[in-house]
Design a protein around this motif. Structure first.
Motif, PDB file in Angstrom:
ATOM      1  N   LEU A   1      12.558 -48.539 -55.776  1.00 39.57           N
ATOM      2  CA  LEU A   1      13.416 -49.569 -55.205  1.00 39.57           C
ATOM      3  C   LEU A   1      14.199 -50.205 -56.343  1.00 39.57           C
ATOM      4  O   LEU A   1      13.620 -50.738 -57.286  1.00 39.57           O
ATOM      5  CB  LEU A   1      12.600 -50.636 -54.483  1.00 39.57           C
ATOM      6  CG  LEU A   1      13.394 -51.870 -54.000  1.00 39.57           C
ATOM      7  CD1 LEU A   1      14.414 -51.467 -52.943  1.00 39.57           C
ATOM      8  CD2 LEU A   1      12.454 -52.947 -53.465  1.00 39.57           C
TER       9      LEU A   1
ATOM     10  N   SER B   1      15.814 -46.438 -52.950  1.00 43.84           N
ATOM     11  CA  SER B   1      16.416 -47.411 -52.039  1.00 43.84           C
ATOM     12  C   SER B   1      17.015 -48.538 -52.866  1.00 43.84           C
ATOM     13  O   SER B   1      16.690 -48.705 -54.042  1.00 43.84           O
ATOM     14  CB  SER B   1      15.371 -47.963 -51.072  1.00 43.84           C
ATOM     15  OG  SER B   1      14.891 -46.943 -50.206  1.00 43.84           O
TER      16      SER B   1
ATOM     17  N   LEU C   1       9.585 -50.391 -59.105  1.00 38.70           N
ATOM     18  CA  LEU C   1      10.597 -51.439 -59.078  1.00 38.70           C
ATOM     19  C   LEU C   1      11.494 -51.344 -60.312  1.00 38.70           C
ATOM     20  O   LEU C   1      11.017 -51.422 -61.440  1.00 38.70           O
ATOM     21  CB  LEU C   1       9.936 -52.814 -59.049  1.00 38.70           C
ATOM     22  CG  LEU C   1       9.641 -53.410 -57.672  1.00 38.70           C
ATOM     23  CD1 LEU C   1       8.759 -54.640 -57.826  1.00 38.70           C
ATOM     24  CD2 LEU C   1      10.933 -53.774 -56.950  1.00 38.70           C
TER      25      LEU C   1
ATOM     26  N   PHE D   1      16.343 -53.244 -57.344  1.00 38.50           N
ATOM     27  CA  PHE D   1      16.509 -54.618 -56.859  1.00 38.50           C
ATOM     28  C   PHE D   1      17.593 -55.309 -57.677  1.00 38.50           C
ATOM     29  O   PHE D   1      17.525 -55.353 -58.906  1.00 38.50           O
ATOM     30  CB  PHE D   1      15.194 -55.381 -56.970  1.00 38.50           C
ATOM     31  CG  PHE D   1      15.273 -56.824 -56.530  1.00 38.50           C
ATOM     32  CD1 PHE D   1      15.871 -57.167 -55.329  1.00 38.50           C
ATOM     33  CD2 PHE D   1      14.737 -57.833 -57.324  1.00 38.50           C
ATOM     34  CE1 PHE D   1      15.948 -58.492 -54.915  1.00 38.50           C
ATOM     35  CE2 PHE D   1      14.804 -59.163 -56.925  1.00 38.50           C
ATOM     36  CZ  PHE D   1      15.408 -59.493 -55.710  1.00 38.50           C
TER      37      PHE D   1
ATOM     38  N   GLN E   1      10.089 -51.939 -47.141  1.00 44.02           N
ATOM     39  CA  GLN E   1       9.829 -50.944 -48.178  1.00 44.02           C
ATOM     40  C   GLN E   1       8.341 -50.632 -48.263  1.00 44.02           C
ATOM     41  O   GLN E   1       7.945 -49.487 -48.457  1.00 44.02           O
ATOM     42  CB  GLN E   1      10.333 -51.450 -49.534  1.00 44.02           C
ATOM     43  CG  GLN E   1      11.825 -51.335 -49.717  1.00 44.02           C
ATOM     44  CD  GLN E   1      12.296 -49.891 -49.750  1.00 44.02           C
ATOM     45  OE1 GLN E   1      11.702 -49.047 -50.410  1.00 44.02           O
ATOM     46  NE2 GLN E   1      13.337 -49.606 -49.013  1.00 44.02           N
TER      47      GLN E   1
ATOM     48  N   MET F   1       7.095 -46.770 -47.304  1.00 45.47           N
ATOM     49  CA  MET F   1       6.958 -46.177 -48.622  1.00 45.47           C
ATOM     50  C   MET F   1       6.281 -44.816 -48.580  1.00 45.47           C
ATOM     51  O   MET F   1       5.374 -44.582 -47.784  1.00 45.47           O
ATOM     52  CB  MET F   1       6.141 -47.136 -49.490  1.00 45.47           C
ATOM     53  CG  MET F   1       5.838 -46.667 -50.885  1.00 45.47           C
ATOM     54  SD  MET F   1       4.671 -47.822 -51.646  1.00 45.47           S
ATOM     55  CE  MET F   1       3.287 -47.674 -50.543  1.00 45.47           C
TER      56      MET F   1
ATOM     57  N   LEU G   1      18.129 -52.776 -52.753  1.00 47.22           N
ATOM     58  CA  LEU G   1      18.187 -54.111 -52.155  1.00 47.22           C
ATOM     59  C   LEU G   1      19.062 -54.958 -53.078  1.00 47.22           C
ATOM     60  O   LEU G   1      18.671 -55.242 -54.215  1.00 47.22           O
ATOM     61  CB  LEU G   1      16.794 -54.712 -52.025  1.00 47.22           C
ATOM     62  CG  LEU G   1      16.730 -56.158 -51.508  1.00 47.22           C
ATOM     63  CD1 LEU G   1      17.375 -56.269 -50.127  1.00 47.22           C
ATOM     64  CD2 LEU G   1      15.290 -56.656 -51.479  1.00 47.22           C
TER      65      LEU G   1
ATOM     66  N   ASP H   1       8.737 -42.817 -54.839  1.00 43.97           N
ATOM     67  CA  ASP H   1       9.838 -43.640 -54.361  1.00 43.97           C
ATOM     68  C   ASP H   1      10.153 -44.729 -55.384  1.00 43.97           C
ATOM     69  O   ASP H   1       9.291 -45.140 -56.160  1.00 43.97           O
ATOM     70  CB  ASP H   1       9.489 -44.321 -53.034  1.00 43.97           C
ATOM     71  CG  ASP H   1       9.456 -43.326 -51.874  1.00 43.97           C
ATOM     72  OD1 ASP H   1       9.849 -42.165 -52.084  1.00 43.97           O
ATOM     73  OD2 ASP H   1       9.028 -43.716 -50.778  1.00 43.97           O
TER      74      ASP H   1
END
Length: 708
Positions: free
Chosen positions: A230, A173, A263, A232, A219, A223, A175, A228
């Motif tokens: 993310l 994903s 992350l 950022f 998230q 999750m 952001l 997964d």
């Protein structure tokens, strides 16, 4: 030595130099003439201590390397905090003031774009160490005065996703900030994730701190297990710290074991205004870096007791490159500093020159002799793309981790792992390698003999800035006319406010290429977006004429209908100018009603809009319909041709590829048309929907819609 105009150069130098005098400073550099040039440096004030020490180091090297030369250059840096309210006023003054030879910075991509605008009219040299917005680099590619020392964030996004793939992540994903910097990522994220075989989760652009908090919590709730990630992309240190605080809060609320997606952070996180203030315990990311083979990172660590952070190596190189170019301008007679920089980065005489002081001394000596040495810096060999000089071709990224606020570099990455030869422009021209496959043995549906052909063309925007949507509609209109359609068989819907627009520097002209034909001739616009609604368009397509809607599609069960729509799109939505939106269900309903009423034999719908795959999905199941879209459901489509004089995009990439393929072969099979569009649509995946209800795309051709 290149031919030049020495008397013009010396007038230019005299106007720009602050000091030109015999060297009696007692610095051991010997006699001679030193010309001092004033340079504006715009960098974040919160990181000033680090910027200043790097700049002082670079200036010391520059002075040392010229010791003993009869003519030397010196840089006088005038610092400006880009976090202050008056940074833009300062940039405008420096752009207009001839006593400044160049501007270095800003760091922030949004600020850099504004600085580039301010420098454009006078051609003031602007060197951007790490302003990496793709849109910024596209707009000013080939401008001649904007020099990017890092590749655009297309590369950084690709490498972040590669890290996710190598870590075993299944779904990613994003952001990102809703600005120039974040747009590079939101535009390319889904495309590159798909190319790498990753599933695309949420793609979110934030505007406020609350948007960040909601996305972080979303998230956490949505999750998966451990697969997964993310990505950022914060626009500022403040935004980064909002995410950090929310993660700490979530962990406290969990009251025990707290799991969060992996992350992966962009380069803004790797700065002194962020790292010391982080409280969450594990971050990872990428940032533009010096090359490991240069030795700069090791020397920096030894000199300052900590690793260099994002942008510091590039500031070092920006000042070094500027000094080389000024020496070249004085010696060779280049008409402008930009010409001298181009000559400096293009020189490839002899072996490569490193950033070490003795190597730099040899480089300055060769420049003063009129040679073109093979120069480079701590970030690479300063090879710019030959066609546009938009940015360097080689950017090294450090893969960093931050544990409890302490940064460490794990490894160094680039797009190819060695020579690092993928450029910004090459990335823009990256052709898709994954396309849909079709069954060559699929049985065709049984259709009656063709009797007539009808067309509906919609330019879905009504404002000047979205010029390309109406221009592409006019290009499609002219294509149809060339292939035998008369005005009575084309319904053209567009606002028709381009040709005579007061912003149009080519009165009466609309075109899709800077050097292209005028498409605004013999045009019959049937309806303006502002005069009708989509409900009216439904009546028009179903043949329900009236005094207010005199022109309609008069098709029957033996007639083919082609529809072309170009405009803005979102998930399951198309813009109807400034007046509303149209959903995928609305379009499916219209085409379905046309089928049920016997209003077509075959229906071909070409759609150029962001996230247009969602419209294709909504239209599946309608007999005799095939939909070709510019993008899949998760990604935007891209503009393609730009007129630099008007500052506008003239056309979209998918539309250009689509129309070029038809001009080359009007009888092209649908399968070949699709593959041509897939290969030549830059930055998004062309898609085809509802093939199963249409027929064999190997045997069905565009000749059924365009004739021979």
């Amino acid at each position: 030595m290149r031919a030049g105009r020495p008397w013009l150069v010396w007038l230019f130098v005299a106007a720009l130099a602050l000091v030109s005098c015999a060297d009696d400073d007692g610095d051991g550099s010997g006699g001679g003439t030193v010309t001092t040039y004033k340079v504006a440096v715009i960098m974040p004030g919160s990181e000033q201590e680090r910027w200043s020490r790097v700049a002082e180091w670079a200036l010391e090297n520059i002075d040392y390397a010229q010791a003993g030369l009869p003519r030397r250059v010196r840089l006088d840096l005038v610092w400006q905090d880009e976090e202050s309210a008056d940074w833009e006023a300062f940039a405008g003054q420096a752009a207009d003031d001839e006593s400044f030879v160049a501007i270095v910075g800003p760091k922030n991509s949004v600020h850099a774009r504004r600085a580039a605008q301010l420098c454009q009219s006078g051609g003031k040299t602007l060197i951007l160490p790490v302003a990496t917005s793709t849109e910024l680099q596209r707009i000013y590619a080939g401008s001649g005065n904007v020099w990017n020392l890092s590749q655009s964030d297309i590369t950084q996004c690709e490498l972040l996703l590669t890290q996710a793939r190598l870590a075993g992540c299944r779904e990613v994903s994003l952001l990102a900030s809703d600005d120039d910097y974040g747009k590079s990522f939101t535009d390319w994220f889904a495309f590159q994730a798909t190319e790498l075989g990753l599933e695309v989760g949420e793609v979110a652009a934030y505007r406020t701190a609350d948007d960040i908090r909601l996305a972080v919590r979303g998230q956490a709730m949505g999750m998966g297990a451990y697969d997964d990630a993310l990505v950022f992309v914060p626009s500022s240190a403040a935004d980064a710290l909002v995410l950090d605080a929310e993660l700490v809060k979530l962990r406290g609320e969990a009251g025990g074991v707290f799991y969060y997606p992996k992350l992966l952070c962009s380069d803004v996180m790797f700065s002194s205004s962020v790292l010391p203030h982080l409280s969450y315990d594990m971050y990872e990311g990428l940032a533009p870096s010096a090359t490991p083979e240069s030795g700069f990172n090791s020397v920096y660590q030894s000199k300052f007791g900590e690793p260099p952070l994002s942008g510091e190596a590039h500031l070092f190189d920006a000042l070094t490159l500027l000094a080389y170019a000024l020496a070249d301008m004085e010696t060779d007679g280049a008409a402008t500093l930009n010409d001298a920089i181009l000559r400096t980065v293009s020189g490839r005489g002899g072996v490569g020159v490193s950033w070490l002081r003795d190597d730099m001394a040899a480089a300055f000596a060769r420049i003063r002799s009129g040679a073109e040495p093979n120069l480079g810096g701590v970030t690479g060999d300063w090879t710019f793309d030959e066609r546009t000089h938009a940015s360097v071709l080689n950017t090294t990224y450090c893969n960093w981790v931050c544990l409890d606020g302490r940064p460490a570099v794990v490894e160094y990455l680039s797009t190819d792992g060695s020579a690092r030869t993928i450029s910004t422009v090459q990335a823009w021209e990256w052709q898709t390698s994954q396309t849909e496959s079709f069954d060559p043995s699929q049985r065709d549906s049984v259709y009656p003999a063709i009797k007539d052909r009808w067309a509906v063309v919609v330019g879905g925007s009504d404002d000047w800035v979205n010029y390309r949507h109406q221009a592409d509609a006019l290009a499609m209109y002219q294509l149809l006319r060339r292939h035998g359609y008369d005005d009575s068989h084309i319904i053209l819907v567009m606002e028709d406010n381009l040709a005579d627009n007061p912003n149009n520097i080519y009165p009466g002209v609309v075109k899709v290429r800077p050097d292209g034909e005028n498409l605004y001739h013999d045009v019959c616009v049937d309806y303006r977006l502002s005069d009708i609604s989509f409900s009216d368009l439904r009546d028009i397509m179903l043949g329900r004429g009236s005094a207010r809607l005199p022109e309609v599609v008069g098709s029957g069960p033996q007639d083919n209908v082609i529809m072309f729509w170009c405009g803005h799109g979102n998930a399951n939505s198309l813009a109807w100018g400034s007046y509303g939106s149209v959903s995928g269900d609305d379009l499916r309903s219209v085409v379905g009603a046309m089928h049920d009423a016997g209003k077509y034999r075959k229906f071909f719908f070409a759609l150029d809009a962001c996230y247009s795959g969602t419209i294709g999905e909504a239209c599946e199941g309608v007999p005799g319909l095939v939909v070709m879209t510019a993008a899949n459901p998760y990604e935007p489509s891209k503009a393609d041709m730009k007129d630099t004089r008007m500052g506008l995009w003239l056309s979209n990439g998918f539309t250009r590829a689509f129309q070029d393929a038809i001009y080359a072969n009007a009888a092209i099979s649908l399968r070949d048309l699709y593959y041509t569009c897939a290969r030549h649509t830059v930055g998004s995946h062309a898609m085809m929907y509802n093939v199963e209800r249409y027929g064999n795309v190997f045997r069905n051709t565009m000749a059924e819609f365009l004739g021979q």
